[in-house]
Design an enzyme around this catalytic site. Structure first.
Site, PDB file in Angstrom:
ATOM      1  N   LYS A   1       0.861  -1.199   0.000  1.00 40.66           N
ATOM      2  CA  LYS A   1       0.000   0.000   0.000  1.00 40.66           C
ATOM      3  C   LYS A   1       0.883   1.228   0.000  1.00 40.66           C
ATOM      4  CE  LYS A   1      -4.550   0.811   0.548  1.00 40.66           C
ATOM      5  NZ  LYS A   1      -5.641  -0.155   0.334  1.00 40.66           N
TER       6      LYS A   1
HETATM    7  N1  GLU Z   1      -7.381   0.064  -2.843  1.00 35.82           N
HETATM    8  C1  GLU Z   1      -8.171  -1.112  -3.074  1.00 35.82           C
HETATM    9  C2  GLU Z   1      -8.196  -2.000  -1.849  1.00 35.82           C
HETATM   10  O1  GLU Z   1      -8.055  -1.537  -0.754  1.00 35.82           O
HETATM   11  C3  GLU Z   1      -7.759  -1.845  -4.340  1.00 35.82           C
HETATM   12  C4  GLU Z   1      -6.330  -2.268  -4.420  1.00 35.82           C
HETATM   13  C5  GLU Z   1      -5.917  -2.773  -5.796  1.00 35.82           C
HETATM   14  O2  GLU Z   1      -6.744  -2.829  -6.685  1.00 35.82           O
HETATM   15  O3  GLU Z   1      -4.742  -3.104  -5.935  1.00 35.82           O
HETATM   16  O4  GLU Z   1      -8.446  -3.168  -1.926  1.00 35.82           O
END
Ligand code: GLU
Length: 423
Positions: free
Chosen positions: A113
């Site tokens: 992240k």
């Molecule tokens: N931000 C989204 C999540 O928390 C999607 C992450 C992604 O598609 O890599 O799952």
């Protein structure tokens, strides 16, 4: 619970919530629990300075982060958020939840992240572009189509993904569409990606409702957070005959006991940037949101929203975690004691990353699927993953959260054990 010298979690902070969730699953991991400590240590955490020139000629510096929590099962995968409260600790927890989520759904990814500590509403479009490009360049040393693939999260969108893709591509001299997902369609984006997270919330909610005998037609739904996730989920629940009775977002809290007319509400939200001021509902005090009588409560905003005190008041039959980490561990216990089912984030909102996976696969094969095909595959994967988690919960008599962690941690730690320690 172990500690890391470089962060100081508080009693309610997301990393502590995550550690508690890991501690709760360890007794169900058998021999693999020996590797459990690995889940409490992010593999890699990068902190970057993001300086940009503002439109007025001044220079501003922002804190940027990219954390790769675990890469045992594949490249890092997870979104990037732009928010004024972003911290390293928050990004660590969000990266860790991505490891669990990707494994719970059996996507071939680890967890990662990123984030920038900024309120993007204070920046012009040009400033936002410069911020995104400089951040991408700074984290360029660890991201890549085979290494770590960012995506949208809170306050980031396809345009921001396009700038990220372009910056990475310019720096490497190759047009690398697979470096980020959630891109615009003509840059290798996938049909269905924008609404995929909300769709996943609906699909898991539909399945959970069926299993507990809750009829969606006429069911009362309350949604906190009316961005990409909350609004798409609300629309699908509306189409299934449910009534959206309450909405809370950053602009205010609104209630309509009879259910809101979504055909009127959606244009209002687009035009005014939020739900507040919608004529088809009354404004209520923010804290009253948690007292609204509903069948389905969807926290789709930030972490830590369901506190023990709110969990005691909530009067829903089930909670669908559209957000990541919205429920504190003590609140989880209260909801469980009160017989309120919690469909945890790591499966409930996994539709987004599932379609990100489809996008990545489509980019590599340069062959693109139809929207129907994407929605059908999304449904199948999410329903299958939920089934396995449900069976695990029944077998051990544990919550869906601990069961989801059990399924995921078994996959992650088996990969860890089989790969072995280097050197
Ligand atoms: N931000 C989204 C999540 O928390 C999607 C992450 C992604 O598609 O890599 O799952």
């Amino acid at each position: 619970m172990s500690t890391l010298s470089y962060i100081q979690p508080t009693a309610t902070s997301p990393w502590r919530t995550y550690l508690t969730q890991v501690d709760r699953v360890l007794p169900y991991l058998g021999e693999l629990a020996r590797w459990g400590e690995t889940l409490k240590h992010p593999k890699r955490a990068l902190i970057v300075d993001v300086p940009i020139e503002l439109d007025d000629g001044n220079v501003a510096h922002f804190e940027g982060f990219r954390v790769q929590h675990n890469l045992s099962r594949g490249p890092g995968k997870g979104g990037v958020r732009f928010h004024q409260d972003v911290t390293l600790e928050e990004v660590m927890a969000l990266a860790a939840w991505m490891s669990i989520k990707n494994a719970a759904v059996n996507l071939p990814y680890g967890g990662a992240k990123g984030g920038i500590r900024v309120d993007p509403a204070t920046l012009s479009k040009k400033e936002l572009e410069r911020l995104t490009r400089r951040y991408t360049s700074e984290i360029g040393i660890i991201i890549g189509p085979q290494n770590d693939i960012p995506a949208p999260d809170l306050n980031t969108n396809p345009q921001i993904m396009a700038w990220m893709m372009d910056t990475y591509s310019m720096n490497t001299g190759v047009t690398a569409t697979g470096v980020v997902t959630g891109k615009p369609i003509h840059l290798g984006g996938s049909l269905g990606r924008v609404k995929a997270t909300g769709r996943g919330v609906f699909v898991t909610g539909r399945e959970a409702a069926r299993r507990i005998g809750l009829e969606l037609d006429g069911a009362r739904v309350a949604v906190q957070g009316f961005g990409n996730v909350g609004s798409a989920a609300a629309e699908l629940f509306g189409q299934a005959g449910a009534k959206i009775v309450a909405i809370q977002d950053h602009t205010g809290t609104i209630l309509n006991d009879q259910g809101m007319d979504l055909a009127d509400l959606m244009p209002h939200v687009r035009a005014h940037g939020g739900a507040s001021g919608f004529k088809g509902a009354e404004k209520i005090a923010g804290e009253s949101f948690w007292d609204v009588k509903c069948d389905i409560l969807i926290p789709a905003a930030l972490e830590g929203q369901l506190t023990p005190e709110r969990a005691r008041r909530a009067c829903a039959k089930m909670v669908l975690e559209g957000a990541n980490g919205p429920t504190l561990p003590e609140a989880d216990d209260i909801l469980n004691e009160r017989g309120i089912l919690v469909v945890p984030d790591v499966i409930c909102n996994a539709g987004g990353v599932t379609v990100s996976y489809f996008e990545w696969v489509q980019d590599f094969s340069s062959f693109f699927w139809t929207e129907d095909e994407i929605n059908m595959r999304l449904d199948k994967i999410v329903v299958g993953a939920l089934k396995r988690i449900w069976e695990t919960a029944d077998r051990h008599r544990i919550t869906l959260r601990t069961a989801a962690f059990a399924v995921a941690c078994e996959r992650i730690l088996t990969a860890r054990a089989e790969r072995g320690l280097y050197p």
